[in-house]
Design a protein around this motif. Structure first.
Motif, PDB file in Angstrom:
ATOM      1  N   SER A  22     -16.313  -9.907   9.585  1.00  0.00           N
ATOM      2  CA  SER A  22     -17.952 -10.130   8.873  1.00  0.00           C
ATOM      3  C   SER A  22     -17.589 -11.116   7.716  1.00  0.00           C
ATOM      4  N   LEU A  23     -16.750 -10.755   6.733  1.00  0.00           N
ATOM      5  CA  LEU A  23     -16.791 -11.683   5.488  1.00  0.00           C
ATOM      6  C   LEU A  23     -15.956 -12.872   6.060  1.00  0.00           C
ATOM      7  N   GLY A  24     -15.283 -13.072   7.083  1.00  0.00           N
ATOM      8  CA  GLY A  24     -14.659 -14.298   7.305  1.00  0.00           C
ATOM      9  C   GLY A  24     -15.876 -15.038   7.981  1.00  0.00           C
ATOM     10  N   ALA A  25     -16.612 -14.519   8.958  1.00  0.00           N
ATOM     11  CA  ALA A  25     -17.628 -15.321   9.040  1.00  0.00           C
ATOM     12  C   ALA A  25     -18.596 -15.895   8.357  1.00  0.00           C
ATOM     13  N   ARG A  26     -18.543 -15.214   7.128  1.00  0.00           N
ATOM     14  CA  ARG A  26     -19.506 -15.848   5.873  1.00  0.00           C
ATOM     15  C   ARG A  26     -18.835 -17.297   5.049  1.00  0.00           C
ATOM     16  N   GLY A  27     -17.538 -17.357   5.746  1.00  0.00           N
ATOM     17  CA  GLY A  27     -16.958 -18.568   5.113  1.00  0.00           C
ATOM     18  C   GLY A  27     -16.006 -18.133   4.115  1.00  0.00           C
ATOM     19  N   TRP A  28     -15.930 -16.638   3.872  1.00  0.00           N
ATOM     20  CA  TRP A  28     -15.230 -16.350   2.612  1.00  0.00           C
ATOM     21  C   TRP A  28     -13.592 -16.384   2.867  1.00  0.00           C
ATOM     22  N   ASP A  29     -12.653 -16.613   1.686  1.00  0.00           N
ATOM     23  CA  ASP A  29     -11.459 -16.432   1.870  1.00  0.00           C
ATOM     24  C   ASP A  29     -11.330 -14.920   1.718  1.00  0.00           C
ATOM     25  N   VAL A  30     -10.699 -14.513   2.877  1.00  0.00           N
ATOM     26  CA  VAL A  30     -10.326 -12.992   2.857  1.00  0.00           C
ATOM     27  C   VAL A  30      -8.792 -12.547   2.835  1.00  0.00           C
ATOM     28  N   ASP A  31      -8.323 -11.957   1.693  1.00  0.00           N
ATOM     29  CA  ASP A  31      -7.073 -11.509   1.450  1.00  0.00           C
ATOM     30  C   ASP A  31      -7.022 -10.084   2.004  1.00  0.00           C
ATOM     31  N   ASP A  32      -6.562  -9.804   3.249  1.00  0.00           N
ATOM     32  CA  ASP A  32      -6.562  -8.679   3.928  1.00  0.00           C
ATOM     33  C   ASP A  32      -5.507  -7.731   3.301  1.00  0.00           C
ATOM     34  N   CYS A  33      -5.467  -6.866   2.611  1.00  0.00           N
ATOM     35  CA  CYS A  33      -4.423  -5.984   1.992  1.00  0.00           C
ATOM     36  C   CYS A  33      -4.367  -4.522   2.739  1.00  0.00           C
ATOM     37  N   ASP A  34      -3.662  -4.378   3.782  1.00  0.00           N
ATOM     38  CA  ASP A  34      -3.539  -3.266   4.836  1.00  0.00           C
ATOM     39  C   ASP A  34      -2.257  -2.481   3.953  1.00  0.00           C
ATOM     40  N   LEU A  35      -2.658  -1.695   3.275  1.00  0.00           N
ATOM     41  CA  LEU A  35      -1.773  -0.739   2.349  1.00  0.00           C
ATOM     42  C   LEU A  35      -0.551  -0.226   3.355  1.00  0.00           C
ATOM     43  N   TYR A  36      -1.092   0.443   4.409  1.00  0.00           N
ATOM     44  CA  TYR A  36       0.039   1.097   5.324  1.00  0.00           C
ATOM     45  C   TYR A  36       0.984  -0.029   5.804  1.00  0.00           C
ATOM     46  N   ALA A  37       0.523  -1.156   6.421  1.00  0.00           N
ATOM     47  CA  ALA A  37       1.125  -2.062   6.823  1.00  0.00           C
ATOM     48  C   ALA A  37       1.912  -2.827   6.052  1.00  0.00           C
ATOM     49  N   GLU A  38       1.663  -3.118   4.867  1.00  0.00           N
ATOM     50  CA  GLU A  38       2.668  -3.491   3.834  1.00  0.00           C
ATOM     51  C   GLU A  38       3.479  -2.635   3.234  1.00  0.00           C
ATOM     52  N   GLY A  39       3.507  -1.333   3.495  1.00  0.00           N
ATOM     53  CA  GLY A  39       4.594  -0.413   2.914  1.00  0.00           C
ATOM     54  C   GLY A  39       4.290  -0.047   1.660  1.00  0.00           C
ATOM     55  N   PHE A  40       2.811  -0.081   1.048  1.00  0.00           N
ATOM     56  CA  PHE A  40       2.861   0.123  -0.459  1.00  0.00           C
ATOM     57  C   PHE A  40       3.269   1.645  -0.704  1.00  0.00           C
ATOM     58  N   SER A  41       3.955   1.567  -1.768  1.00  0.00           N
ATOM     59  CA  SER A  41       4.384   3.080  -2.280  1.00  0.00           C
ATOM     60  C   SER A  41       3.134   3.603  -3.065  1.00  0.00           C
ATOM     61  N   PRO A  42       2.656   4.503  -2.901  1.00  0.00           N
ATOM     62  CA  PRO A  42       1.641   5.114  -3.975  1.00  0.00           C
ATOM     63  C   PRO A  42       2.404   5.992  -5.134  1.00  0.00           C
ATOM     64  N   VAL A  43       3.483   6.104  -5.211  1.00  0.00           N
ATOM     65  CA  VAL A  43       4.101   7.140  -5.996  1.00  0.00           C
ATOM     66  C   VAL A  43       4.306   6.250  -7.425  1.00  0.00           C
ATOM     67  N   LEU A  44       3.461   6.753  -8.357  1.00  0.00           N
ATOM     68  CA  LEU A  44       3.656   6.214  -9.841  1.00  0.00           C
ATOM     69  C   LEU A  44       5.010   6.837 -10.286  1.00  0.00           C
ATOM     70  N   THR A  45       6.236   6.109 -10.624  1.00  0.00           N
ATOM     71  CA  THR A  45       7.354   6.593 -11.067  1.00  0.00           C
ATOM     72  C   THR A  45       7.468   7.148 -12.615  1.00  0.00           C
ATOM     73  N   ALA A  46       8.410   7.792 -12.784  1.00  0.00           N
ATOM     74  CA  ALA A  46       8.565   8.111 -14.189  1.00  0.00           C
ATOM     75  C   ALA A  46       8.657   6.952 -15.330  1.00  0.00           C
ATOM     76  N   GLU A  47       9.320   5.953 -14.729  1.00  0.00           N
ATOM     77  CA  GLU A  47       9.555   4.734 -15.495  1.00  0.00           C
ATOM     78  C   GLU A  47       8.311   4.051 -15.684  1.00  0.00           C
ATOM     79  N   GLU A  48       7.510   4.116 -14.559  1.00  0.00           N
ATOM     80  CA  GLU A  48       6.003   3.438 -14.711  1.00  0.00           C
ATOM     81  C   GLU A  48       5.077   3.964 -15.733  1.00  0.00           C
ATOM     82  N   ARG A  49       5.266   5.232 -15.707  1.00  0.00           N
ATOM     83  CA  ARG A  49       4.368   6.134 -16.368  1.00  0.00           C
ATOM     84  C   ARG A  49       4.734   5.891 -17.856  1.00  0.00           C
TER      85      ARG A  49
END
Length: 196
Positions: A30-57
């Motif tokens: 739907s957003l693409g049909a409006r002519g928008w530039d869509v950055d599709d961020c699929d967290l699972y497909a991209e292997g995003f790690s949800p864990v905030l590490t001790a170093e990051e904290r």
């Protein structure tokens, strides 16, 4: 057609064949049909790690070094003029991968800044904000549980963006929805994205 906008769609569901997957596809198309530039961020497909590490904290407040572990996601967030989250509500909360996205990417100096102990918005370039979601239980059950995802989204995420337009598009009672109701909801999501 509206002016061309860059939209970041953050999708959090592990099963592409699910109704959540259908909602995600509807949002992107739907957003693409409006002519928008869509950055599709699929967290699972991209292997995003949800864990905030001790170093990051430990480095959480060290701006700008705090963004280094998630620089790619921060850059994508900073480039977005519209932000759409597509996710299911599980156990009255976000999927862990999406909660981790907020923990690791919505950082000081990115989504907010602290001044004299006050949290001030830092994503004010985001002009349009939306959530597309489903709940297993009824709206009343979610209300009685405090509906944490809706409250977080419409208060905290809204606060750091201050968008011109915000939508929270939810389908409740997934456990008892009929195929006709699901189809109608896909149509509703399509309309909501057309007017975002």
């Amino acid at each position: 057609m509206t002016d061309r906008l860059r939209a970041l769609v953050v999708y959090a569901h592990p099963c592409e064949e699910s109704f959540g997957g259908a909602l995600h596809r509807t949002v992107v198309e739907s957003l693409g049909a409006r002519g928008w530039d869509v950055d599709d961020c699929d967290l699972y497909a991209e292997g995003f790690s949800p864990v905030l590490t001790a170093e990051e904290r430990r480095g959480y407040h060290d701006v700008p070094q705090n963004i280094e572990p998630v620089r790619n996601y921060v850059d994508r967030l900073r480039a977005a003029e519209a932000l759409v989250f597509s996710f299911p509500v599980w156990n009255f909360g976000y999927p862990a991968i999406l909660k981790g996205f907020f923990d690791r990417v919505f950082l000081p100096g990115v989504s907010f800044r602290l001044e004299d102990g006050r949290v001030l918005p830092n994503l004010t370039h985001v002009k349009k904000l939306a959530a597309v979601t489903t709940y297993g239980g009824t709206r009343m059950r979610a209300f009685l549980a405090g509906d944490p995802p809706r409250r977080h989204f419409t208060r905290s995420v809204w606060h750091v963006t201050r968008p011109e337009r915000m939508k929270y598009v939810a389908l409740y009672d997934m456990n008892r929805n009929t195929p006709a109701a699901l189809s109608a909801h896909l149509d509703r999501v399509r309309r909501e994205m057309e007017t975002l």
